[in-house]
Design a protein around this motif. Sequence first.
Motif, short mmCIF file in Angstrom:
data_model
loop_
_atom_site.label_atom_id
_atom_site.label_comp_id
_atom_site.label_asym_id
_atom_site.label_seq_id
_atom_site.Cartn_x
_atom_site.Cartn_y
_atom_site.Cartn_z
N VAL A 1 0.84 -1.20 0.00
CA VAL A 1 0.00 0.00 0.00
C VAL A 1 0.87 1.25 0.00
O VAL A 1 0.58 2.22 -0.71
CB VAL A 1 -0.97 -0.01 1.21
CG1 VAL A 1 -1.61 1.34 1.42
CG2 VAL A 1 -2.02 -1.08 1.02
N THR A 2 1.96 1.24 0.74
CA THR A 2 2.85 2.40 0.78
C THR A 2 3.49 2.63 -0.58
O THR A 2 3.59 3.77 -1.05
CB THR A 2 3.94 2.20 1.85
OG1 THR A 2 3.31 2.00 3.12
CG2 THR A 2 4.86 3.39 1.93
N ILE A 3 3.92 1.56 -1.25
CA ILE A 3 4.55 1.70 -2.57
C ILE A 3 3.55 2.22 -3.59
O ILE A 3 3.85 3.12 -4.38
CB ILE A 3 5.15 0.35 -3.01
CG1 ILE A 3 6.38 0.04 -2.17
CG2 ILE A 3 5.51 0.38 -4.49
CD1 ILE A 3 6.89 -1.37 -2.34
N VAL A 4 2.33 1.69 -3.58
CA VAL A 4 1.31 2.14 -4.52
C VAL A 4 0.96 3.60 -4.26
O VAL A 4 0.82 4.39 -5.21
CB VAL A 4 0.06 1.23 -4.44
CG1 VAL A 4 -1.10 1.83 -5.20
CG2 VAL A 4 0.39 -0.15 -4.97
N ALA A 5 0.84 3.98 -3.00
CA ALA A 5 0.51 5.38 -2.67
C ALA A 5 1.65 6.31 -3.08
O ALA A 5 1.42 7.41 -3.57
CB ALA A 5 0.22 5.52 -1.19
N ALA A 6 2.89 5.87 -2.89
CA ALA A 6 4.04 6.71 -3.27
C ALA A 6 4.11 6.86 -4.79
O ALA A 6 4.43 7.94 -5.29
CB ALA A 6 5.33 6.10 -2.74
#
Length: 141
Positions: free
Chosen positions: A126-131
């Motif tokens: 989720v952090t990678i997709v949001a970034a």
Amino acid sequence: MFAAFPLLALPVLIYNLLALTVGGGFSSDAASYRFGEQLFRIHMASRVDWIVSWGDLLLGASLIVLFVELLKSTTSRKVAIVNHSLSMVLFIVCLVELLLLPAFATSVFFLITLMVLLDVLAGFIVTIVAARRDVDFGEMR
């Protein structure tokens, strides 16, 4: 600072307390027996009894905590990175306990460890997709 605390540490802590403090030793058989003991029974409409054990109750509570952790992982605040890091440390601790300590070689603890792994994976994904969504590459030609 409480937002950085991985909530799945609570079911892991409860398992540790029950597996290591209640009588019966540190063997896998004693832990399996302890978590398989009947806690209560519910009479169902199908005229059978549903027997709920300590392990069932702990797994049910862990699933609820996993849901809350997944909701927490959708935030993009800086404290989320600390939460993901602490969740990774928790997963490593769970994996070491599962592989090396006999009282943790049970299906209940394996499923709790799997939930911690899913929390780690979901948090980082989720952090990678949001970034990736936050980065603007400008006009591509």
